[in-house]
Scaffold this active site. Structure first.
Site, PDB file in Angstrom:
ATOM      1  N   SER A  22     107.950 -13.627  87.769  1.00  0.00           N
ATOM      2  CA  SER A  22     106.654 -14.017  87.253  1.00  0.00           C
ATOM      3  C   SER A  22     106.604 -15.494  86.886  1.00  0.00           C
ATOM      4  O   SER A  22     106.697 -16.351  87.745  1.00  0.00           O
ATOM      5  CB  SER A  22     106.345 -13.107  86.057  1.00  0.00           C
ATOM      6  OG  SER A  22     105.018 -13.157  85.677  1.00  0.00           O
TER       7      SER A  22
ATOM      8  N   LYS B  72     107.431 -11.341  91.735  1.00  0.00           N
ATOM      9  CA  LYS B  72     106.209 -10.843  91.108  1.00  0.00           C
ATOM     10  C   LYS B  72     105.151 -11.940  91.219  1.00  0.00           C
ATOM     11  O   LYS B  72     105.213 -12.950  90.528  1.00  0.00           O
ATOM     12  CB  LYS B  72     106.426 -10.481  89.648  1.00  0.00           C
ATOM     13  CG  LYS B  72     105.132  -9.996  88.975  1.00  0.00           C
ATOM     14  CD  LYS B  72     105.354  -9.663  87.514  1.00  0.00           C
ATOM     15  CE  LYS B  72     104.050  -9.192  86.889  1.00  0.00           C
ATOM     16  NZ  LYS B  72     103.047 -10.282  86.776  1.00  0.00           N
TER      17      LYS B  72
ATOM     18  N   GLN C  14      97.902 -10.988  85.485  1.00  0.00           N
ATOM     19  CA  GLN C  14      97.231  -9.977  84.677  1.00  0.00           C
ATOM     20  C   GLN C  14      96.522 -10.623  83.477  1.00  0.00           C
ATOM     21  O   GLN C  14      96.894 -11.703  83.043  1.00  0.00           O
ATOM     22  CB  GLN C  14      98.234  -8.949  84.118  1.00  0.00           C
ATOM     23  CG  GLN C  14      98.763  -7.961  85.135  1.00  0.00           C
ATOM     24  CD  GLN C  14      99.749  -8.581  86.099  1.00  0.00           C
ATOM     25  OE1 GLN C  14     100.572  -9.413  85.726  1.00  0.00           O
ATOM     26  NE2 GLN C  14      99.675  -8.178  87.351  1.00  0.00           N
TER      27      GLN C  14
END
Length: 489
Positions: free
Chosen positions: A308, A333, A337
């Site tokens: 991420s 990733k 979000q």
């Protein structure tokens, strides 16, 4: 990474709500509640909620259950289950629903305060999968690794459970114990880990100055205070005569997007891209640096637990600041979000994937990760599985536990001669030598006491920076670049 056997694990409950480091969007969107989390976005969503037929269908289902189910029904539980069902139907491990208590813990996790084992997990096809253990946590010390699958807790299977339900089984009062069964790629038998739940406060930035002006800054997570802490530590190193920097984001599961952008700006020259965010309509927003960059060389250490925000930093520094990436392929990733809590009105929260992110050159790394410029593997004993203490290992046995013991003995310098799982005379002799050095009964048999002593001894070997191949390669590369730059002057 094996650090300790049957040690105190701390389940970071909030991290077990999905991917701990889900990312907020730029321009005011944020990962956490309290700062217009998703409020600007919600107005642009072209939906009026349930249509009349849909509302009638759900209402009828609820009515039929309440009127006919053979036991008393918890209405709130049914409503939560319906919302959970919608999130599960998305098939996205990073979008999920959190009840009030879980949502509270999730927000605490972003602020850097946790209660749990210290491992971030997500749900993948009904499996609870470890994204990364947190540095220094009991999870890391006990040997939890990225991509491990937690299959049961205290004998209760987690297979097929909605993630919040699985988390509820992993969580528990401080001081209570949980026995986890873990499946790891390459291992034939599940691993069993005994866990003592506890609280933990997380420091996210560690810095050290090595010889020749090489600084090392380790970032374990991109929490709200990480940007300020990074600036503080970097400033200290620069005042000490920093000539080159190693940034270590190994086993860093990610964090809040504005924080990683802020950190990347310190190294990416003004006007160059840091990250691109692409929404459902394929519209891209590019975050460009307002910083000035650094005159000294930088390398980034990463591994399969770097996910991420860690990957955003690595991609930005590689493609826009000329930094080299060293270590293993990253996690992969590539989605963004944001959380919605105000809209639900009861303290619960929806965390929804709203976009994908791409590296400065437009690459989507989701499911693939980022390849290092220089691939460097750690010693085999860094990832050895813990030994099952309920079984005594001795001559002529053949098992995965014997193989783990042989790898440990080899890492400790007691050469067993083989690492294939067969307990031969050479292995027995190596065990005796270790027992003599550890002042244990010299039997040549590995019982629980010997196994624990071996694992504790190995912790010290792993913690010694001398044995960290990736870190050492990073420092070596920086020294080369410093030397090359000096020779040009």
């Amino acid at each position: 990474m094996l650090k300790k056997s049957t040690a105190a694990f701390m389940v970071i409950a909030a991290l077990l709500c999905g991917s701990l480091l889900t990312l907020g969007v730029t321009n005011g969107y944020s990962l956490f509640s309290g700062q217009a989390a998703g409020e600007g976005l919600i107005s642009s969503v072209k939906s009026n909620g349930l249509q009349q037929k849909e509302s009638q269908k759900l209402g009828t289902a609820l009515s039929l259950i309440e009127g006919n189910y053979y036991e008393t029904v918890d209405r709130d539980k049914l409503i939560d289950g319906a919302v959970n069902g919608m999130m599960e139907a998305l098939g996205d491990p990073y979008s999920n629903y959190m009840g009030e208590e879980t949502a509270k813990q999730f927000e605490e996790s972003i602020e850097g305060s946790f209660s749990g084992i210290g491992a971030e997990v997500s749900s993948d096809n009904g499996k609870v999968v470890v994204v990364s253990p947190i540095k220094g946590s009991p999870a890391e010390k006990a040997g939890v690794q990225p991509k491990d699958i937690i299959v049961s807790v205290n004998g209760e299977s987690l297979d097929g459970l909605e993630l919040n339900a699985a988390v509820a089984k992993i969580r528990g009062p401080k001081g209570s114990k949980a026995t986890l069964k873990i499946i790891r790629s390459g291992s034939t038998d599940p691993l069993e880990l005994i866990i003592t739940r506890d609280d933990v406060k997380l420091e996210t930035v560690y810095a050290k100055m090595e010889k020749d002006g090489v600084g090392v800054i380790e970032v374990t997570q991109f929490s709200l205070n990480t940007g300020d802490r990074f600036k503080e530590e970097l400033s200290k190193l620069e005042k000490q005569g920093l000539k080159g920097l190693v940034i270590d984001v190994r086993n860093d599961p990610g964090g809040v997007l504005p924080i990683v952008i802020e950190m990347a700006e310190q190294f990416v020259p003004s006007g160059k891209a840091i990250v691109m965010v692409e929404d459902k309509d394929k519209q891209r927003e590019i975050s460009t640096s307002k910083g000035s960059g650094k005159a000294y060389p930088v390398v980034v250490l990463m591994n399969k637990g770097s996910a991420s925000a860690s990957e955003i930093l690595a991609g930005a520094l590689q493609q826009s600041a000329g930094a080299k990436l060293i270590g293993d392929n990253s996690f992969g990733k590539g989605t963004v979000q944001t959380s919605f809590d105000k809209q639900l009105g009861d303290g619960s929260l929806l965390k929804i994937t709203i976009a994908k992110w791409l590296t400065p050159n437009g690459t989507w790394i989701h499911g693939k990760g980022i390849k290092p410029d220089i691939a460097v593997a750690q010693p085999e004993y860094f990832s050895v599985a813990p030994i099952n203490k309920s079984v005594t290992l001795q001559y002529n046995m053949n098992s995965a536990d014997v193989k783990s013991a042989q790898v440990m003995l080899d890492g400790l310098g007691y050469k067993p001669g083989r690492k294939d799982g067969y307990f031969d005379a050479g292995t027995k002799n190596a065990v005796k030598k270790f027992q003599a050095a550890a002042k244990l009964d010299i039997t040549g048999i590995i019982n629980a006491k010997t196994a624990e002593a071996m694992e504790l001894a190995l912790i010290k070997v792993i913690q010694d920076p001398v044995n960290d191949n990736q870190r050492n390669k990073g420092i070596e590369e920086i020294r080369k670049e410093i030397k090359a730059a000096t020779s040009k002057k």
